[in-house]
Design a protein around this motif. Structure first.
Motif, mmCIF file in Angstrom:
data_model
loop_
_atom_site.group_PDB
_atom_site.id
_atom_site.type_symbol
_atom_site.label_atom_id
_atom_site.label_comp_id
_atom_site.label_asym_id
_atom_site.label_seq_id
_atom_site.Cartn_x
_atom_site.Cartn_y
_atom_site.Cartn_z
ATOM 1 N N PRO A 56 12.556 -11.530 11.950
ATOM 2 C CA PRO A 56 13.750 -11.354 12.797
ATOM 3 C C PRO A 56 14.639 -12.590 12.748
ATOM 4 O O PRO A 56 14.151 -13.720 12.834
ATOM 5 N N GLY A 57 15.929 -12.405 12.581
ATOM 6 C CA GLY A 57 16.867 -13.524 12.487
ATOM 7 C C GLY A 57 17.270 -13.862 11.067
ATOM 8 O O GLY A 57 18.257 -14.555 10.856
ATOM 9 N N ASP A 58 16.500 -13.380 10.070
ATOM 10 C CA ASP A 58 16.864 -13.613 8.671
ATOM 11 C C ASP A 58 18.071 -12.750 8.307
ATOM 12 O O ASP A 58 18.153 -11.583 8.698
ATOM 13 N N SER A 59 19.002 -13.324 7.558
ATOM 14 C CA SER A 59 20.160 -12.558 7.119
ATOM 15 C C SER A 59 19.839 -11.813 5.823
ATOM 16 O O SER A 59 18.908 -12.156 5.098
ATOM 17 N N LEU A 60 20.657 -10.803 5.512
ATOM 18 C CA LEU A 60 20.430 -10.010 4.303
ATOM 19 C C LEU A 60 20.520 -10.847 3.042
ATOM 20 O O LEU A 60 19.808 -10.615 2.062
ATOM 21 N N ARG A 61 21.422 -11.856 3.054
ATOM 22 C CA ARG A 61 21.601 -12.640 1.839
ATOM 23 C C ARG A 61 20.413 -13.551 1.545
ATOM 24 O O ARG A 61 20.306 -14.119 0.468
ATOM 25 N N MET A 62 19.493 -13.702 2.531
ATOM 26 C CA MET A 62 18.300 -14.509 2.292
ATOM 27 C C MET A 62 17.235 -13.743 1.521
ATOM 28 O O MET A 62 16.313 -14.332 0.975
ATOM 29 N N ILE A 63 17.332 -12.398 1.476
ATOM 30 C CA ILE A 63 16.297 -11.570 0.866
ATOM 31 C C ILE A 63 16.326 -11.708 -0.659
ATOM 32 O O ILE A 63 17.385 -11.680 -1.279
ATOM 33 N N ASP A 64 15.156 -11.883 -1.238
ATOM 34 C CA ASP A 64 15.022 -11.893 -2.688
ATOM 35 C C ASP A 64 14.780 -10.454 -3.126
ATOM 36 O O ASP A 64 13.661 -9.930 -3.049
ATOM 37 N N TRP A 65 15.838 -9.786 -3.584
ATOM 38 C CA TRP A 65 15.761 -8.357 -3.871
ATOM 39 C C TRP A 65 14.891 -8.063 -5.088
ATOM 40 O O TRP A 65 14.241 -7.019 -5.168
ATOM 41 N N ARG A 66 14.843 -8.973 -6.036
ATOM 42 C CA ARG A 66 14.014 -8.756 -7.222
ATOM 43 C C ARG A 66 12.536 -8.728 -6.849
ATOM 44 O O ARG A 66 11.783 -7.856 -7.285
ATOM 45 N N ARG A 67 12.131 -9.706 -6.017
ATOM 46 C CA ARG A 67 10.731 -9.731 -5.568
ATOM 47 C C ARG A 67 10.444 -8.540 -4.652
ATOM 48 O O ARG A 67 9.374 -7.916 -4.735
ATOM 49 N N SER A 68 11.380 -8.206 -3.776
ATOM 50 C CA SER A 68 11.172 -7.117 -2.823
ATOM 51 C C SER A 68 11.043 -5.770 -3.524
ATOM 52 O O SER A 68 10.372 -4.859 -3.026
ATOM 53 N N ALA A 69 11.691 -5.627 -4.692
ATOM 54 C CA ALA A 69 11.652 -4.351 -5.413
ATOM 55 C C ALA A 69 10.268 -4.028 -5.939
ATOM 56 O O ALA A 69 9.967 -2.864 -6.258
ATOM 57 N N ARG A 70 9.391 -5.031 -6.026
ATOM 58 C CA ARG A 70 8.048 -4.803 -6.564
ATOM 59 C C ARG A 70 7.058 -4.360 -5.489
ATOM 60 O O ARG A 70 5.866 -4.231 -5.759
ATOM 61 N N SER A 71 7.515 -4.160 -4.252
ATOM 62 C CA SER A 71 6.627 -3.723 -3.176
ATOM 63 C C SER A 71 7.421 -2.943 -2.145
ATOM 64 O O SER A 71 8.636 -2.775 -2.278
#
Length: 290
Positions: A56-71
């Motif tokens: 909670p509190g993390d912004s969308l631009r902080m997300i690593d989408w490449r890593r997140s796509a693997r799970s």
């Protein structure tokens, strides 16, 4: 519900100050993020440490989408500096900070507030925890913390000169002290030594009015502290100039010495210069591994 008309008027006036301060800070932070000197990256540390789940509190631009796509979960790419780091601010709110030598000039207090809030915006939106020294506002992440900081930074104090607050400093945190540092230097030294004993490193940033840097006064003058507790009258103000400048230089030398022995960094700024350059200096100073 506020029933007292005077109290209600005061409350509304205080609330009305929030948007302008926040807007100024947002604009100033944007000049550092988007300007030619800005550094577009997730955090202040360069060394990759680990991935962690989104909180909670993390912004969308902080997300690593490449890593997140693997799970099925979303992850943030953490920098080494981010893992256990908080930034704590002490912003001098004393009466002396309300000084401006001209009607058109910005007060030291307003400059300190805008700088500290803009710095908080930069840090929080990079995923860092920011709060105030003492026990009133512990370091937290998230947009709600920016609003809390804005509200707390609009609280004035009645004392002539401010004393750094060093209670509840988190071990090995970073800190930024913004003040004119024209008050009790022994209190400043005590606060810095207490912070250093807890492994806290940071930035001492002195903010002065252009007139306080140059002492341009001539002839008969009455000098009064902003809180009214001190007063001095002279018929030849120009004769005080060199003594004043010598004392100011000694005070600044002591601040620089304190910064060296405690592992902090010292910077100075007068309100006649750009707020952007001041913010950039503080931001870069915090980037360095102290």
């Amino acid at each position: 519900m506020i029933s007292n008309p005077q109290l209600r008027t005061r409350a509304e006036a205080e609330a009305a100050r929030l948007p302008p301060l926040l807007a100024q800070a947002e604009q100033l932070a944007g000049t550092v993020l988007l300007g030619e000197h800005g550094r577009r990256r997730a955090g202040l540390g360069d060394d990759f440490w680990q991935y962690r789940p989104v909180q909670p509190g993390d912004s969308l631009r902080m997300i690593d989408w490449r890593r997140s796509a693997r799970s099925d979960a979303q992850f943030v790419r953490q920098r080494e500096w981010q893992v256990a780091q908080s930034v704590m601010l002490w912003v001098d709110q004393a009466a002396s900070m309300g000084f401006a030598s001209t009607k058109e000039g910005v007060t030291k207090r307003d400059r300190a507030r805008v700088l500290s809030l803009a710095l908080s915006i930069l840090l929080i939106r990079s995923g860092e925890r920011v709060g105030l020294t003492g026990t009133t506002l512990p370091p937290r992440r998230g947009e709600a913390q920016i609003l809390r900081l804005t509200e707390m930074l609009l609280t004035d104090e009645n004392d002539d000169y401010g004393t750094p607050e060093a209670r509840a400093m988190l071990p090995h945190a970073r800190a930024v002290f913004l003040s004119d540092f024209l008050g009790d230097m022994d209190a400043v030294e005590a606060a810095l030594l207490k912070a250093a004993d807890r492994g806290v490193r940071g930035v001492i940033f002195q903010i002065l009015d252009p007139a306080e840097e140059s002492f341009p006064y001539e002839g008969r003058a009455i000098f009064e502290s902003m809180g009214g507790s001190l007063s001095h009258e002279t018929r030849k103000a120009s004769e005080l100039r060199q003594r004043y400048l010598d004392r100011l230089a000694k005070r600044r030398d002591r601040l620089q010495h304190l910064a060296r022995v405690t592992g902090w960094q010292f910077g100075s700024h007068d309100t006649g210069h750009s707020a952007q350059s001041a913010l950039l200096w503080i931001y870069r100073a915090l980037e360095q591994k102290l």
